[in-house]
Design a protein around this motif. Sequence first.
Motif, PDB file in Angstrom:
ATOM      1  N   ILE A 182      18.667  25.388 -99.937  1.00 57.70           N
ATOM      2  CA  ILE A 182      18.454  25.502-101.379  1.00 57.70           C
ATOM      3  C   ILE A 182      17.771  26.821-101.731  1.00 57.70           C
ATOM      4  O   ILE A 182      18.152  27.497-102.697  1.00 57.70           O
ATOM      5  N   ILE A 183      16.774  27.213-100.929  1.00 58.50           N
ATOM      6  CA  ILE A 183      16.062  28.473-101.191  1.00 58.50           C
ATOM      7  C   ILE A 183      17.024  29.658-101.127  1.00 58.50           C
ATOM      8  O   ILE A 183      16.927  30.603-101.928  1.00 58.50           O
ATOM      9  N   LEU A 184      17.969  29.593-100.186  1.00 63.46           N
ATOM     10  CA  LEU A 184      18.939  30.688-100.030  1.00 63.46           C
ATOM     11  C   LEU A 184      20.136  30.546-100.963  1.00 63.46           C
ATOM     12  O   LEU A 184      21.124  31.264-100.837  1.00 63.46           O
ATOM     13  N   GLY A 185      20.041  29.614-101.895  1.00 62.16           N
ATOM     14  CA  GLY A 185      21.046  29.506-102.942  1.00 62.16           C
ATOM     15  C   GLY A 185      22.287  28.714-102.608  1.00 62.16           C
ATOM     16  O   GLY A 185      23.286  28.792-103.314  1.00 62.16           O
ATOM     17  N   HIS A 186      22.243  27.934-101.513  1.00 60.69           N
ATOM     18  CA  HIS A 186      23.408  27.127-101.140  1.00 60.69           C
ATOM     19  C   HIS A 186      23.032  25.656-101.295  1.00 60.69           C
ATOM     20  O   HIS A 186      22.453  25.050-100.413  1.00 60.69           O
ATOM     21  N   PHE A 187      23.384  25.076-102.442  1.00 59.56           N
ATOM     22  CA  PHE A 187      23.016  23.688-102.720  1.00 59.56           C
ATOM     23  C   PHE A 187      24.028  22.739-102.074  1.00 59.56           C
ATOM     24  O   PHE A 187      25.247  22.897-102.270  1.00 59.56           O
TER      25      PHE A 187
ATOM     26  N   MET B  77      15.763  21.838 -93.249  1.00 60.63           N
ATOM     27  CA  MET B  77      17.032  22.563 -93.339  1.00 60.63           C
ATOM     28  C   MET B  77      17.570  22.543 -94.764  1.00 60.63           C
ATOM     29  O   MET B  77      18.038  23.568 -95.279  1.00 60.63           O
ATOM     30  N   LEU B  78      17.499  21.406 -95.432  1.00 61.64           N
ATOM     31  CA  LEU B  78      17.975  21.313 -96.812  1.00 61.64           C
ATOM     32  C   LEU B  78      17.182  22.228 -97.733  1.00 61.64           C
ATOM     33  O   LEU B  78      17.747  22.870 -98.632  1.00 61.64           O
TER      34      LEU B  78
ATOM     35  N   LEU C 275      22.362  30.330 -92.034  1.00 62.31           N
ATOM     36  CA  LEU C 275      22.610  28.936 -92.386  1.00 62.31           C
ATOM     37  C   LEU C 275      23.665  28.324 -91.479  1.00 62.31           C
ATOM     38  O   LEU C 275      23.597  27.134 -91.143  1.00 62.31           O
ATOM     39  N   TRP C 276      24.639  29.138 -91.081  1.00 59.63           N
ATOM     40  CA  TRP C 276      25.672  28.658 -90.156  1.00 59.63           C
ATOM     41  C   TRP C 276      25.044  28.285 -88.811  1.00 59.63           C
ATOM     42  O   TRP C 276      25.369  27.253 -88.227  1.00 59.63           O
ATOM     43  N   ILE C 277      24.150  29.149 -88.330  1.00 56.39           N
ATOM     44  CA  ILE C 277      23.439  28.858 -87.081  1.00 56.39           C
ATOM     45  C   ILE C 277      22.592  27.603 -87.237  1.00 56.39           C
ATOM     46  O   ILE C 277      22.585  26.715 -86.379  1.00 56.39           O
TER      47      ILE C 277
END
Length: 268
Positions: A136-141, A131-132, A72-74
């Motif tokens: 969300i899928i990876l649990g970072h809202f 990207m959003l 996600l950082w990348i």
Amino acid sequence: MKTLFEIIKEHIMWREQILKLAKADIVKTYSGAALGWAWAIIKPTVMVLVLWFAFSIGLRANRDINGCPYILWILAGMVPWFYMSAMISQGTGAILKYRYLVTKMKFPISTIPTFVGLSKLMIHFFIIGIMLIIFIILGHFPGKYILQLPIYLLLMVIFFTFWSLFASMLSAMSKDFKNLVRSFVTPIFWLSGVMYDVNSIEVGWIKILMLFNPVSYFASGYRNTFIYETWIWQERIPFICFMIMLLVMIVAATWAYNRTVKEIPDIL
């Protein structure tokens, strides 16, 4: 100032045609391809996955950053880069690509880089949406800090639209300039903090130079929005440095337009 007001006036008078040509530019870019618009997503997706594999698996640099997975950082840094790289390379050749608007029609030259940039922005919106979904899928809202994303978007569009005007005017005068710019796209990518945190640089003068790098500013800005949860006004020095570069870019674009606008139709 007179030239700048003239450019703004042309954009206001031709606003409907600019929007129509922006849509046409997207269609023209992906026409003839079996997958059509899908290529706008496939290319950046493959690049992100390759870089993630190289740094996470190959170099084993995988780590959580501020509670977010490394991928996600990348992604947060790469998404604005896709738009900026398109504007740096394709925006530079905008007038050459649409030379018929200059030679066969009385179309204002200053608006050509604008509608090309708008077509890239439409694709950028779509990529942001993906990207959003991934976040969300990876649990970072995304939190409240996403409210500042339109500010970064507006500043990015303004800067690179003026860049495209400046570069495309010079490229129309000399194709060598276009080739020179394209040869610098990859070095800009690796030297602008897209793949690393510019705040981690320890060499003082290099860190200062990075403050005046618009690519670094927007890559960091997207990460401040999605990863570090930092408001734009909390980064006052980088913002001031960017505004200085924006002013320089506006002056350069206006100068280039004023010096070459009468000669370009004959050269093309």
